[in-house]
Design a protein around this motif. Structure first.
Motif, PDB file in Angstrom:
ATOM      1  N   ARG A 282       0.855  -1.218  -0.068  1.00 35.66           N
ATOM      2  CA  ARG A 282       0.163  -0.204  -0.044  1.00 35.66           C
ATOM      3  C   ARG A 282       0.687   1.116  -0.016  1.00 35.66           C
ATOM      4  N   THR A 283       0.921   1.897  -0.958  1.00 38.54           N
ATOM      5  CA  THR A 283       1.924   3.102  -1.104  1.00 38.54           C
ATOM      6  C   THR A 283       1.070   4.408  -1.927  1.00 38.54           C
ATOM      7  N   HIS A 284       1.858   5.625  -1.614  1.00 37.39           N
ATOM      8  CA  HIS A 284       1.395   6.628  -2.085  1.00 37.39           C
ATOM      9  C   HIS A 284       1.789   6.986  -3.471  1.00 37.39           C
ATOM     10  N   ALA A 285       3.337   6.433  -3.525  1.00 34.94           N
ATOM     11  CA  ALA A 285       3.841   6.619  -4.817  1.00 34.94           C
ATOM     12  C   ALA A 285       4.096   5.477  -5.492  1.00 34.94           C
ATOM     13  N   VAL A 286       3.229   5.262  -6.494  1.00 40.62           N
ATOM     14  CA  VAL A 286       2.952   3.958  -7.172  1.00 40.62           C
ATOM     15  C   VAL A 286       4.166   3.621  -8.140  1.00 40.62           C
ATOM     16  N   ARG A 287       4.665   4.513  -9.205  1.00 38.01           N
ATOM     17  CA  ARG A 287       5.674   3.968  -9.760  1.00 38.01           C
ATOM     18  C   ARG A 287       6.791   3.538  -9.308  1.00 38.01           C
ATOM     19  N   PRO A 288       7.488   4.029  -8.357  1.00 38.17           N
ATOM     20  CA  PRO A 288       8.376   3.512  -7.691  1.00 38.17           C
ATOM     21  C   PRO A 288       8.030   2.217  -6.894  1.00 38.17           C
ATOM     22  N   ALA A 289       7.083   1.995  -6.418  1.00 39.02           N
ATOM     23  CA  ALA A 289       6.658   0.685  -5.695  1.00 39.02           C
ATOM     24  C   ALA A 289       6.664  -0.371  -6.774  1.00 39.02           C
ATOM     25  N   VAL A 290       6.166   0.095  -7.913  1.00 38.22           N
ATOM     26  CA  VAL A 290       5.927  -1.121  -8.920  1.00 38.22           C
ATOM     27  C   VAL A 290       7.466  -1.475  -9.537  1.00 38.22           C
ATOM     28  N   GLU A 291       8.318  -0.596  -9.579  1.00 30.38           N
ATOM     29  CA  GLU A 291       9.694  -1.021  -9.947  1.00 30.38           C
ATOM     30  C   GLU A 291      10.473  -1.776  -8.702  1.00 30.38           C
ATOM     31  N   ALA A 292      10.356  -1.183  -7.387  1.00 33.96           N
ATOM     32  CA  ALA A 292      10.714  -2.047  -6.371  1.00 33.96           C
ATOM     33  C   ALA A 292      10.102  -3.593  -6.530  1.00 33.96           C
ATOM     34  N   ALA A 293       9.066  -3.567  -6.393  1.00 35.00           N
ATOM     35  CA  ALA A 293       8.319  -5.106  -6.702  1.00 35.00           C
ATOM     36  C   ALA A 293       8.993  -6.064  -7.599  1.00 35.00           C
ATOM     37  N   LEU A 294       9.159  -5.396  -9.014  1.00 34.02           N
ATOM     38  CA  LEU A 294       9.373  -5.851  -9.773  1.00 34.02           C
ATOM     39  C   LEU A 294      11.015  -6.785  -9.566  1.00 34.02           C
ATOM     40  N   ILE A 295      11.979  -5.945  -8.957  1.00 28.26           N
ATOM     41  CA  ILE A 295      13.260  -6.377  -8.604  1.00 28.26           C
ATOM     42  C   ILE A 295      12.931  -7.557  -7.312  1.00 28.26           C
ATOM     43  N   ALA A 296      12.365  -7.229  -6.454  1.00 31.61           N
ATOM     44  CA  ALA A 296      12.105  -8.185  -5.531  1.00 31.61           C
ATOM     45  C   ALA A 296      11.636  -9.631  -5.852  1.00 31.61           C
ATOM     46  N   ASP A 297      10.398  -9.384  -6.794  1.00 36.78           N
ATOM     47  CA  ASP A 297       9.557 -10.457  -7.369  1.00 36.78           C
ATOM     48  C   ASP A 297      10.584 -11.442  -8.112  1.00 36.78           C
ATOM     49  N   ALA A 298      11.503 -10.757  -8.675  1.00 28.64           N
ATOM     50  CA  ALA A 298      12.568 -11.440  -9.457  1.00 28.64           C
ATOM     51  C   ALA A 298      13.483 -12.124  -8.793  1.00 28.64           C
TER      52      ALA A 298
END
Length: 310
Positions: A282-298
């Motif tokens: 749950r986040t205020h800034a979506v795009r940085p969270a999307v990018e962080a999630a891509l790395i962590a998911d990888a």
């Protein structure tokens, strides 16, 4: 690192898969006093535009809230925002978003049963109760009954007391803290099940910052995966939290970093939360969270492949 359960989350009219990738829940605060973006989106047109922008940036879910639950607020007390005022802020925004994007998945951040009912009737899919069903127990019908009747998705968060009491809570050792959070979430989950809310409708939130003192949040984050023992997916709300600003104080002349200065720290916390089992951010800034999630998911995918080979 902890593998996440792969499951379907049953919402009011649809189902979404959790666990294969991290979902991003964008925050839309329709309030004059939220700690991070109070008064920026109180105007309905501004809130709707912001919500649509978050969808464009990659938000899978939008979480709309019309009452601040910041530390020291009157949320949960007799002097809290009235349900009528909460709904007057919330419903025009909810309706405007769905008019522009009928496919949007909307979560409503409320602990008030009457507001939950009105929002579900207007098209919301999820109720996000930061009190874990504890702040509005005398409503008739009560929040669990409304969620069960609507067969909506439910997010149950752990909160330690009320916001106006958080600053006076005693520090707890790490093991006591995780036990407190686990037991509190287990009690909320049991209440949900006893109220005929299906298990597959429920997601749990550790409640970072909600009655946890500064370093307690790191102890909780380090042990977050233990909450998976409750057999439900985890949502982590770490965005711009004050404990992150407190940690950054040496970089800001000894003063806590402001919410706008906590974005990089938020990304670090998001990554840790995913690696410790969170399925939703749950986040205020979506795009940085999307990018962080891509790395962590990888990273989680690589771990899973290595486990499968061994």
């Amino acid at each position: 690192m902890q593998s996440r359960p792969i499951t379907e989350w049953h919402l009011r009219t649809r189902r979404i898969e959790l666990g294969t990738r991290t979902l991003i829940c964008g925050v839309v605060n329709i309030t004059p006093d939220s700690f991070s973006d109070g008064n920026l989106f109180l105007n309905p047109e501004n809130a709707i535009a912001h919500a649509l922008q978050l969808i464009e940036e990659g938000a899978d879910i939008l979480d709309l809230g019309a009452e601040s639950t910041r530390p020291g607020s009157q949320a949960g007390t007799n002097t809290a925002l009235s349900p009528d005022e909460e709904q007057s802020r919330l419903l025009p925004v909810l309706e405007g978003i769905l008019k522009a994007r009928p496919d949007a998945i909307l979560s409503i951040d409320t602990y008030k049963a009457s507001t939950a009912r009105a929002a579900l009737l207007a098209g919301a899919e999820i109720i996000n109760d930061v009190s874990g069903f504890t702040w509005d127990p005398n409503a008739n019908p009560a929040m669990p009954a409304i969620c069960a009747e609507a067969q909506c998705g439910v997010i149950l968060m752990h909160t330690r007391s009320l916001p106006d009491q958080w600053r006076t809570q005693p520090q707890l050792p790490a093991d006591q803290l995780i036990t407190l959070v686990r037991n509190g979430l287990a009690a909320s989950f049991e209440l949900a099940i006893n109220s005929k809310i299906p298990p597959h409708a429920v997601v749990l939130d550790p409640g970072y910052g909600f009655g946890k003192r500064f370093n307690e949040n790191y102890a909780l984050l380090a042990r977050q995966s233990r909450l998976l023992e409750l057999n439900r997916p985890i949502l982590a709300g770490l965005s711009r939290k004050s404990f992150l600003g407190h940690t950054l104080a040496p970089l800001h002349n000894g003063q806590s970093a402001s919410p706008s200065q906590r974005e990089t720290a938020t990304i670090a916390a998001h990554t840790a939360a995913i690696l410790h089992g969170a399925s939703i951010l749950r986040t205020h800034a979506v795009r940085p969270a999307v990018e962080a999630a891509l790395i962590a998911d990888a990273i989680l995918m690589a771990q899973s492949e290595e486990t499968n080979r061994s």
